[in-house]
Structure formats: C-alpha cells, structure tokens
Motif scaffolding. Structure first.
Motif, PDB file in Angstrom:
ATOM      1  N   UNK A 115      -2.888  -3.680  13.610  1.00 52.15           N
ATOM      2  CA  UNK A 115      -1.502  -3.975  13.271  1.00 52.15           C
ATOM      3  C   UNK A 115      -1.421  -4.657  11.915  1.00 52.15           C
ATOM      4  N   UNK A 116      -0.410  -4.286  11.138  1.00 48.38           N
ATOM      5  CA  UNK A 116      -0.066  -4.974   9.899  1.00 48.38           C
ATOM      6  C   UNK A 116       1.276  -5.658  10.151  1.00 48.38           C
ATOM      7  N   UNK A 117       1.303  -6.996  10.037  1.00 46.57           N
ATOM      8  CA  UNK A 117       2.511  -7.763  10.366  1.00 46.57           C
ATOM      9  C   UNK A 117       2.895  -8.636   9.176  1.00 46.57           C
ATOM     10  N   UNK A 118       4.145  -8.542   8.752  1.00 40.64           N
ATOM     11  CA  UNK A 118       4.673  -9.405   7.696  1.00 40.64           C
ATOM     12  C   UNK A 118       5.156 -10.698   8.344  1.00 40.64           C
ATOM     13  N   UNK A 119       4.283 -11.698   8.376  1.00 39.47           N
ATOM     14  CA  UNK A 119       4.625 -12.959   9.033  1.00 39.47           C
ATOM     15  C   UNK A 119       5.464 -13.870   8.142  1.00 39.47           C
ATOM     16  N   UNK A 120       5.535 -13.573   6.841  1.00 40.36           N
ATOM     17  CA  UNK A 120       6.291 -14.432   5.928  1.00 40.36           C
ATOM     18  C   UNK A 120       7.767 -14.062   5.872  1.00 40.36           C
ATOM     19  N   UNK A 121       8.075 -12.784   5.628  1.00 37.08           N
ATOM     20  CA  UNK A 121       9.461 -12.365   5.414  1.00 37.08           C
ATOM     21  C   UNK A 121      10.094 -11.685   6.623  1.00 37.08           C
ATOM     22  N   UNK A 122       9.298 -11.357   7.635  1.00 40.36           N
ATOM     23  CA  UNK A 122       9.780 -10.688   8.844  1.00 40.36           C
ATOM     24  C   UNK A 122      10.463  -9.354   8.538  1.00 40.36           C
ATOM     25  N   UNK A 123       9.951  -8.645   7.522  1.00 34.12           N
ATOM     26  CA  UNK A 123      10.470  -7.327   7.170  1.00 34.12           C
ATOM     27  C   UNK A 123       9.314  -6.342   7.135  1.00 34.12           C
ATOM     28  N   UNK A 124       9.605  -5.118   6.782  1.00 31.08           N
ATOM     29  CA  UNK A 124       8.577  -4.089   6.674  1.00 31.08           C
ATOM     30  C   UNK A 124       7.423  -4.606   5.815  1.00 31.08           C
ATOM     31  N   UNK A 125       6.174  -4.548   6.298  1.00 31.75           N
ATOM     32  CA  UNK A 125       5.030  -5.115   5.561  1.00 31.75           C
ATOM     33  C   UNK A 125       4.557  -4.210   4.420  1.00 31.75           C
ATOM     34  N   UNK A 126       5.410  -4.050   3.433  1.00 29.82           N
ATOM     35  CA  UNK A 126       5.168  -3.109   2.331  1.00 29.82           C
ATOM     36  C   UNK A 126       3.865  -3.401   1.590  1.00 29.82           C
ATOM     37  N   UNK A 127       3.610  -4.651   1.265  1.00 28.01           N
ATOM     38  CA  UNK A 127       2.398  -4.997   0.518  1.00 28.01           C
ATOM     39  C   UNK A 127       1.129  -4.682   1.296  1.00 28.01           C
ATOM     40  N   UNK A 128       1.147  -4.953   2.594  1.00 25.25           N
ATOM     41  CA  UNK A 128      -0.027  -4.687   3.427  1.00 25.25           C
ATOM     42  C   UNK A 128      -0.282  -3.186   3.552  1.00 25.25           C
ATOM     43  N   UNK A 129       0.795  -2.422   3.719  1.00 25.78           N
ATOM     44  CA  UNK A 129       0.661  -0.961   3.814  1.00 25.78           C
ATOM     45  C   UNK A 129       0.124  -0.404   2.503  1.00 25.78           C
ATOM     46  N   UNK A 130       0.632  -0.900   1.364  1.00 22.60           N
ATOM     47  CA  UNK A 130       0.154  -0.428   0.055  1.00 22.60           C
ATOM     48  C   UNK A 130      -1.327  -0.710  -0.121  1.00 22.60           C
ATOM     49  N   UNK A 131      -1.761  -1.902   0.290  1.00 22.20           N
ATOM     50  CA  UNK A 131      -3.170  -2.268   0.123  1.00 22.20           C
ATOM     51  C   UNK A 131      -4.078  -1.365   0.961  1.00 22.20           C
ATOM     52  N   UNK A 132      -3.685  -1.087   2.192  1.00 27.85           N
ATOM     53  CA  UNK A 132      -4.478  -0.198   3.044  1.00 27.85           C
ATOM     54  C   UNK A 132      -4.410   1.237   2.524  1.00 27.85           C
ATOM     55  N   UNK A 133      -3.261   1.644   1.991  1.00 23.70           N
ATOM     56  CA  UNK A 133      -3.116   2.979   1.397  1.00 23.70           C
ATOM     57  C   UNK A 133      -4.037   3.139   0.187  1.00 23.70           C
ATOM     58  N   UNK A 134      -4.134   2.104  -0.651  1.00 23.52           N
ATOM     59  CA  UNK A 134      -5.027   2.154  -1.813  1.00 23.52           C
ATOM     60  C   UNK A 134      -6.485   2.266  -1.376  1.00 23.52           C
ATOM     61  N   UNK A 135      -6.833   1.532  -0.332  1.00 23.77           N
ATOM     62  CA  UNK A 135      -8.194   1.614   0.189  1.00 23.77           C
ATOM     63  C   UNK A 135      -8.503   3.032   0.631  1.00 23.77           C
ATOM     64  N   UNK A 136      -7.607   3.660   1.386  1.00 19.75           N
ATOM     65  CA  UNK A 136      -7.837   5.016   1.847  1.00 19.75           C
ATOM     66  C   UNK A 136      -7.853   6.015   0.688  1.00 19.75           C
ATOM     67  N   UNK A 137      -7.064   5.750  -0.354  1.00 18.56           N
ATOM     68  CA  UNK A 137      -6.980   6.649  -1.502  1.00 18.56           C
ATOM     69  C   UNK A 137      -8.259   6.730  -2.323  1.00 18.56           C
ATOM     70  N   UNK A 138      -9.148   5.773  -2.150  1.00 25.71           N
ATOM     71  CA  UNK A 138     -10.414   5.804  -2.890  1.00 25.71           C
ATOM     72  C   UNK A 138     -11.294   6.905  -2.318  1.00 25.71           C
ATOM     73  N   UNK A 139     -11.679   7.871  -3.133  1.00 26.61           N
ATOM     74  CA  UNK A 139     -12.477   9.012  -2.684  1.00 26.61           C
ATOM     75  C   UNK A 139     -13.947   8.793  -2.983  1.00 26.61           C
ATOM     76  N   UNK A 140     -14.496   7.775  -2.416  1.00 28.80           N
ATOM     77  CA  UNK A 140     -15.911   7.467  -2.598  1.00 28.80           C
ATOM     78  C   UNK A 140     -16.437   6.752  -1.377  1.00 28.80           C
ATOM     79  N   UNK A 141     -17.590   6.173  -1.549  1.00 28.15           N
ATOM     80  CA  UNK A 141     -18.258   5.471  -0.459  1.00 28.15           C
ATOM     81  C   UNK A 141     -17.714   4.049  -0.371  1.00 28.15           C
ATOM     82  N   UNK A 142     -17.356   3.615   0.841  1.00 29.46           N
ATOM     83  CA  UNK A 142     -16.870   2.259   1.100  1.00 29.46           C
ATOM     84  C   UNK A 142     -18.011   1.469   1.731  1.00 29.46           C
ATOM     85  N   UNK A 143     -18.319   0.310   1.168  1.00 30.99           N
ATOM     86  CA  UNK A 143     -19.322  -0.578   1.766  1.00 30.99           C
ATOM     87  C   UNK A 143     -18.659  -1.381   2.868  1.00 30.99           C
ATOM     88  N   UNK A 144     -19.348  -1.518   4.000  1.00 28.13           N
ATOM     89  CA  UNK A 144     -18.787  -2.233   5.134  1.00 28.13           C
ATOM     90  C   UNK A 144     -19.736  -3.345   5.560  1.00 28.13           C
TER      91      UNK A 144
END
Length: 193
Positions: A115-144
C-alpha cells in the motif's frame, strides 16, 4: 471540515498489527470482536527492503518505521517467492509413469504487494506513485537488499510488470503489485589448453 483518520486501525486491517508506544499487537479475532495481544518490540528488520539502481534508492521499512534505513517510501510489501524446476519427462509406453531424464532449477518469480498511503495530506499519494513508477521505468538490473532475499541468495531483480489500483473508500491509499524475476551475474571460466 477536517476528518481524523485512525491509521492504527487501517494498519491492523492491512498488516495484522499496529504500533503503539513501543509496543506491537497481534490482532486476534474472537467472534465479532477483536482482541489485541501486546508484546514488546522485537527485531522487525527482516521486513526491511531496499531497492537501488543508478545511485538511487527506494526503501520499505518495518512498522513502526525504522528511521535508521533512511528515506522510506512505504511499509514493507507482502512478498511471495515462487520457484520451479524444469523437467524433461519421457512417458513410459502404456503406463502413466514418467522417466525424468534431466532437470534444472528456474529463477525465482517474485511478487511484491503493498500500500502507498499519503499520511500527510490525506489525498491521492501522487509523489509515492511517481517514485514507484520511476523505479519500474528503469530498464536495467535492480539491486535488492533484505533478509528475505539474502536467505534465498537473491541480489538482483528485473521487473516484469506493475499494477496500481485504488482502495474503495480510501482516497489517500493506492495498492500496488510488482512482478519481478531474480537474476544472477553471468560468469565465464577460461580454461588453459
């Protein structure tokens, strides 16, 4: 008009536990009511997860959020690991038996759900979704990095798909599901004739 949302109840429903003044509780259903069994905080670091690529990093931290691992995107996801063997089977004539000629082990298929939850503004968690979207957009190897991955000797991932969906009745919460595959570095051995 402001609305107060009790995130403890939401975490209890989503994760089966919540944090309260350095204590944790397990939710135990008893009929139509719930009973909470409290215990002192243990070591939750096995839930911590870090994904990194190109000098960028996304962290998922245990409840209560472990500030020692730095920038935390969200609570740890539910992780499923699936691994199969590839078998070459030959049926024996006029029977339901098979001869296994050879096999090898396939890579882990991994699914991260959370879950991505905007605990500060109680609205759509746009920043969190963008960050996860950028992670997925990387077309290479992800270190875990994380105990659950280290136990299975997994150090690198490649993402295959991502899914975002809303949670009915909670405008500040988005569900995500990521499918990944564990990969290994290719090594070569040179032989002297």
């Amino acid at each position: 008009m402001s609305v107060i949302i009790d995130l403890g109840v939401r975490y209890a429903a989503a994760f089966g536990m919540f944090s309260k003044q350095n204590q944790e509780a397990i939710v135990l259903p008893e009929g139509n009511a719930y009973n909470f069994e409290f215990f002192e905080n243990g070591n939750n670091s096995f839930e911590d997860l870090s994904l990194s690529w190109l000098n960028k990093e996304v962290n998922f931290g245990s409840l209560p959020f472990n500030k020692s691992i730095g920038n935390i995107l969200a609570p740890p996801p539910f992780i499923t690991f699936n691994r199969e063997k590839k078998l070459n089977e030959t049926p024996i004539n006029d029977s339901d038996a098979y001869v296994i000629e050879r096999w090898n082990t396939k890579a882990y298929k991994i699914r991260l759900r959370g879950l991505l939850i905007d605990v500060d503004n109680r609205t759509y968690p746009e920043g969190l979704v963008k960050e996860l979207h950028k992670l997925f957009g990387y077309n290479g190897v992800i270190d875990v990095e994380g105990v659950q991955f280290e136990d299975k000797d997994i150090h690198h991932l490649v993402f295959k798909s991502i899914l975002f969906s809303g949670v009915k009745g909670f405008q500040d919460t988005i569900q995500y599901s990521i499918e990944a595959r564990a990969i290994r570095s290719v090594g070569f051995t040179l032989l002297n004739p």
